[in-house]
Design an enzyme around this catalytic site. Sequence first.
Site, PDB file in Angstrom:
ATOM      1  N   ASP A  13       2.020  -1.501  -9.529  1.00 41.23           N
ATOM      2  CA  ASP A  13       1.667  -2.435 -10.750  1.00 41.23           C
ATOM      3  C   ASP A  13       3.015  -2.878 -11.514  1.00 41.23           C
ATOM      4  O   ASP A  13       2.791  -2.551 -13.763  1.00 41.23           O
ATOM      5  CB  ASP A  13       0.632  -1.944 -11.574  1.00 41.23           C
ATOM      6  CG  ASP A  13      -0.676  -1.997 -10.251  1.00 41.23           C
ATOM      7  OD1 ASP A  13      -0.749  -2.119  -9.809  1.00 41.23           O
ATOM      8  OD2 ASP A  13      -1.210  -0.822 -11.103  1.00 41.23           O
ATOM      9  N   LYS A  16       5.319  -6.753  -9.644  1.00 46.75           N
ATOM     10  CA  LYS A  16       5.971  -7.496  -8.587  1.00 46.75           C
ATOM     11  C   LYS A  16       5.783  -8.784  -8.832  1.00 46.75           C
ATOM     12  O   LYS A  16       6.232  -9.999  -8.004  1.00 46.75           O
ATOM     13  CB  LYS A  16       6.197  -6.256  -7.237  1.00 46.75           C
ATOM     14  CG  LYS A  16       6.438  -4.923  -7.605  1.00 46.75           C
ATOM     15  CD  LYS A  16       5.343  -4.166  -6.493  1.00 46.75           C
ATOM     16  CE  LYS A  16       4.219  -4.734  -6.321  1.00 46.75           C
ATOM     17  NZ  LYS A  16       3.996  -3.408  -7.346  1.00 46.75           N
ATOM     18  N   GLY A  40      -3.170  -5.487  -5.905  1.00 43.64           N
ATOM     19  CA  GLY A  40      -3.255  -6.893  -6.857  1.00 43.64           C
ATOM     20  C   GLY A  40      -2.315  -7.545  -7.956  1.00 43.64           C
ATOM     21  O   GLY A  40      -1.741  -6.533  -8.592  1.00 43.64           O
ATOM     22  N   HIS A  41      -1.430  -8.486  -7.550  1.00 44.43           N
ATOM     23  CA  HIS A  41      -0.675  -8.974  -7.974  1.00 44.43           C
ATOM     24  C   HIS A  41      -1.203 -10.105  -9.218  1.00 44.43           C
ATOM     25  O   HIS A  41      -1.204 -11.013  -8.562  1.00 44.43           O
ATOM     26  CB  HIS A  41       0.708  -9.680  -7.103  1.00 44.43           C
ATOM     27  CG  HIS A  41       0.834  -7.990  -6.418  1.00 44.43           C
ATOM     28  ND1 HIS A  41       1.873  -8.892  -4.738  1.00 44.43           N
ATOM     29  CD2 HIS A  41       1.558  -7.302  -6.486  1.00 44.43           C
ATOM     30  CE1 HIS A  41       2.007  -7.437  -4.477  1.00 44.43           C
ATOM     31  NE2 HIS A  41       1.660  -6.444  -4.834  1.00 44.43           N
ATOM     32  N   GLN A 223       2.551  -2.135  -3.897  1.00 39.62           N
ATOM     33  CA  GLN A 223       2.304  -0.729  -4.734  1.00 39.62           C
ATOM     34  C   GLN A 223       3.780  -0.602  -5.319  1.00 39.62           C
ATOM     35  O   GLN A 223       4.836  -1.213  -4.976  1.00 39.62           O
ATOM     36  CB  GLN A 223       2.110  -0.032  -2.994  1.00 39.62           C
ATOM     37  CG  GLN A 223       0.352   0.167  -2.875  1.00 39.62           C
ATOM     38  CD  GLN A 223       0.939  -0.803  -1.848  1.00 39.62           C
ATOM     39  OE1 GLN A 223       1.352  -1.331  -0.490  1.00 39.62           O
ATOM     40  NE2 GLN A 223      -0.333  -2.094  -2.811  1.00 39.62           N
TER      41      GLN A 223
HETATM   42  P1  GDP Z   1       2.185  -5.618  -9.557  1.00 46.51           P
HETATM   43  O1  GDP Z   1       0.695  -5.543  -8.884  1.00 46.51           O
HETATM   44  O2  GDP Z   1       3.173  -5.357  -9.084  1.00 46.51           O
HETATM   45  O3  GDP Z   1       2.436  -7.513  -9.628  1.00 46.51           O
HETATM   46  O4  GDP Z   1       1.947  -5.766 -10.857  1.00 46.51           O
HETATM   47  P2  GDP Z   1      -0.016  -6.080 -11.626  1.00 46.51           P
HETATM   48  O5  GDP Z   1      -0.476  -7.327 -11.949  1.00 46.51           O
HETATM   49  O6  GDP Z   1      -0.614  -5.457 -11.231  1.00 46.51           O
HETATM   50  O7  GDP Z   1       0.703  -5.416 -13.092  1.00 46.51           O
HETATM   51  C1  GDP Z   1       1.157  -6.077 -14.610  1.00 46.51           C
HETATM   52  C2  GDP Z   1       1.121  -6.273 -15.534  1.00 46.51           C
HETATM   53  O8  GDP Z   1       2.008  -5.510 -16.515  1.00 46.51           O
HETATM   54  C3  GDP Z   1      -0.183  -7.167 -15.062  1.00 46.51           C
HETATM   55  O9  GDP Z   1      -1.270  -6.886 -16.000  1.00 46.51           O
HETATM   56  C4  GDP Z   1       0.718  -8.316 -15.738  1.00 46.51           C
HETATM   57  O10 GDP Z   1       0.318  -9.230 -16.605  1.00 46.51           O
HETATM   58  C5  GDP Z   1       1.526  -7.595 -16.743  1.00 46.51           C
HETATM   59  N1  GDP Z   1       2.875  -7.806 -16.931  1.00 46.51           N
HETATM   60  C6  GDP Z   1       3.746  -8.181 -16.414  1.00 46.51           C
HETATM   61  N2  GDP Z   1       4.594  -8.501 -17.520  1.00 46.51           N
HETATM   62  C7  GDP Z   1       4.963  -8.326 -18.276  1.00 46.51           C
HETATM   63  C8  GDP Z   1       5.596  -8.179 -20.036  1.00 46.51           C
HETATM   64  O11 GDP Z   1       6.577  -8.761 -19.492  1.00 46.51           O
HETATM   65  N3  GDP Z   1       4.830  -7.945 -20.833  1.00 46.51           N
HETATM   66  C9  GDP Z   1       3.463  -7.942 -20.604  1.00 46.51           C
HETATM   67  N4  GDP Z   1       3.030  -7.626 -22.016  1.00 46.51           N
HETATM   68  N5  GDP Z   1       2.581  -7.418 -20.205  1.00 46.51           N
HETATM   69  C10 GDP Z   1       3.183  -7.924 -18.431  1.00 46.51           C
HETATM   70  P1  IMO Z   2       0.385  -3.735  -5.962  1.00 47.33           P
HETATM   71  O1  IMO Z   2       0.971  -3.869  -5.265  1.00 47.33           O
HETATM   72  C1  IMO Z   2      -1.277   0.464  -8.127  1.00 47.33           C
HETATM   73  C2  IMO Z   2      -3.158   3.394  -5.268  1.00 47.33           C
HETATM   74  C3  IMO Z   2      -4.602   3.622  -5.462  1.00 47.33           C
HETATM   75  C4  IMO Z   2      -4.417   5.417  -4.849  1.00 47.33           C
HETATM   76  C5  IMO Z   2      -3.051   5.229  -4.073  1.00 47.33           C
HETATM   77  C6  IMO Z   2      -3.742   5.048  -2.693  1.00 47.33           C
HETATM   78  O2  IMO Z   2      -0.988  -3.805  -7.029  1.00 47.33           O
HETATM   79  O3  IMO Z   2       1.080  -2.632  -7.128  1.00 47.33           O
HETATM   80  P2  IMO Z   2      -4.701   2.923  -1.373  1.00 47.33           P
HETATM   81  O4  IMO Z   2      -6.209   1.767  -1.293  1.00 47.33           O
HETATM   82  O5  IMO Z   2      -3.690   2.473  -0.895  1.00 47.33           O
HETATM   83  O6  IMO Z   2      -5.532   3.574   0.488  1.00 47.33           O
HETATM   84  O7  IMO Z   2      -4.968   3.533  -2.209  1.00 47.33           O
HETATM   85  O8  IMO Z   2      -2.621   4.289  -3.743  1.00 47.33           O
HETATM   86  N1  IMO Z   2      -2.718   1.706  -5.469  1.00 47.33           N
HETATM   87  C7  IMO Z   2      -1.870   1.343  -5.985  1.00 47.33           C
HETATM   88  N2  IMO Z   2      -1.502   1.083  -7.358  1.00 47.33           N
HETATM   89  N3  IMO Z   2      -0.819  -0.815  -7.328  1.00 47.33           N
HETATM   90  C8  IMO Z   2      -1.234  -1.163  -6.149  1.00 47.33           C
HETATM   91  O9  IMO Z   2      -0.385  -2.227  -6.049  1.00 47.33           O
HETATM   92  C9  IMO Z   2      -1.336   0.034  -5.393  1.00 47.33           C
HETATM   93  N4  IMO Z   2      -2.362   0.173  -4.161  1.00 47.33           N
HETATM   94  C10 IMO Z   2      -2.612   1.613  -3.642  1.00 47.33           C
HETATM   95  O10 IMO Z   2      -4.924   3.189  -6.511  1.00 47.33           O
HETATM   96  O11 IMO Z   2      -3.726   5.569  -5.944  1.00 47.33           O
HETATM   97 MG    MG Z   3      -1.090  -4.902  -9.121  1.00 46.37          MG
END
Ligand code: GDP
Ligand code: IMO
Ligand code: MG
Length: 438
Positions: A13, A16, A40-41, A223
């Site tokens: 999170d 990416k 979840g991206h 991840q």
């Molecule tokens: P990923 O799994 O690495 O793709 O990241 P996620 O989408 O799960 O989580 C990143 C969160 O941070 C999301 O809610 C984005 O909208 C938010 N986000 C990403 N970059 C920024 C930023 O520069 N500023 C703020 N405020 N939020 C951001």
């Molecule tokens: P993105 O790509 C954050 C975490 C779960 C748990 C552990 C194992 O959005 O960054 P799993 O379901 O993979 O067996 O769970 O890994 N986890 C993540 N945490 N971002 C993710 O993906 C994750 N995918 C799995 O919360 O701790």
């Molecule tokens: Mg994510």
Amino acid sequence: MPAIVVVGSQWGDEGKGKITDFLAQTADVIVRYQGGNNAGHSIAFAGKKFALHSIPSGIFDPSKLSIIANGVVLNPKAVLEELKYLQDNGVDTSGLRISDRAQVLFSFHKIIDGLQEEARGASKIGTTKNGIGPAYVDKFMRSGLRVADLLDKDYLAQRLTAIVEEKNLILTKLYGAEPLDAESLIEEYYGYGQQLKRYVMDTSYQIDKELRKGKKVLFEGAQGVMLDIDHGTYPYVTSSNPVGGGATIGAGVGPSKIQEVLGVCKAYCSRVGEGPFPTEQNNQIGDKIREIAHEYGVTTGRPRRIGWFDAVVMRHAVRVSGLTKLSVNCLDVFSGFETVKICVAYKLRGETIKYYPASLQDLYEAEPIYEELLGWSEDITGVTRLEDLPANALNYLKRLAELTGLEIATFAVGPERDATVVLKDLWEIASSEVIVNA
Ligand code: GDP
Ligand code: IMO
Ligand code: MG
């Protein structure tokens, strides 16, 4: 050529998806190489917001190939739903390609994940309950099925019948759960195969062909390093290799083809699920950051645990993932903070350590040693140049670069595509590093 890998350098999170979407604008091929729909991206552009789970964050431009490669565990039902969600929102998904070698994640993997988590009780991992672990177990047990197998009804029927027999023993005898019906699973998954077959191909071959044509290939990690099965906080990890090297195995390309490994991080850390998190702020600071940045899981909706930036974790990530540059997201979140902290080392039983220990006990006992920096009050969400940052925000970024030993390629001041500020042109750098005969 060239090729860049985007990897999470914390616990997932890090943004990416956002960075992949940003770099995808100037890429030709975008490849997801591990994990599954546990990811979840989030992506935001032109006033629209999307959440992707299995489909690469390059899908918004149909002129590019968006590849789900062999290292992914693919839940066909979830992919079809994601395709529908995108199509319903006006996205032309014709650029999608799916590896014939990707493992199939079945509904029973999801059921078993849930039952295993329940059985673990207080020592649960906190998985996303999407069946990721059980699907990878079957892969390595050599009792899984691959996407190519969904297209061959006789083989699918024969293998699935045997698999279901074994799963039913586990489900009924071990967990007292309902048995599965092999016949209906065969029909269901053959049906998914038929719906997906137009996307299915040998993606390693295709990626190689594109690289040889001089195309730009972007690998999108899911991840993060600290969730890596080998290099993360085992057993509180996922079941794949999100590290940079995972791209080579997970997509079927040699390491010599990759020039840059971009580590994505946030200006702080977050973690979903259980496990050690030395800089965690389970207090008002964590709550404040969570609310400002809406730190709730994209896949499960769970509130994310929040902590200060951890340079020990980052140095670990630099080493095990071979990071070459850094992308720092969420710098805007710290506007209004009087001071901000960075963990530079840990104190473990009276000793200062600068490495990330393997032992869980050590990690639980490790106390972060912080450096405190001055914060800034200005809203920086409109900043488009480094020189427009307040001095203390600039200072913070510089310190992250020093502590990680990495150059910062981008920093971001918001979740939108255009809130990313480029300091280094990664494609240009990667192109200059291409080894012609690789
Ligand atoms: P990923 O799994 O690495 O793709 O990241 P996620 O989408 O799960 O989580 C990143 C969160 O941070 C999301 O809610 C984005 O909208 C938010 N986000 C990403 N970059 C920024 C930023 O520069 N500023 C703020 N405020 N939020 C951001
Ligand atoms: P993105 O790509 C954050 C975490 C779960 C748990 C552990 C194992 O959005 O960054 P799993 O379901 O993979 O067996 O769970 O890994 N986890 C993540 N945490 N971002 C993710 O993906 C994750 N995918 C799995 O919360 O701790
Ligand atoms: Mg994510």
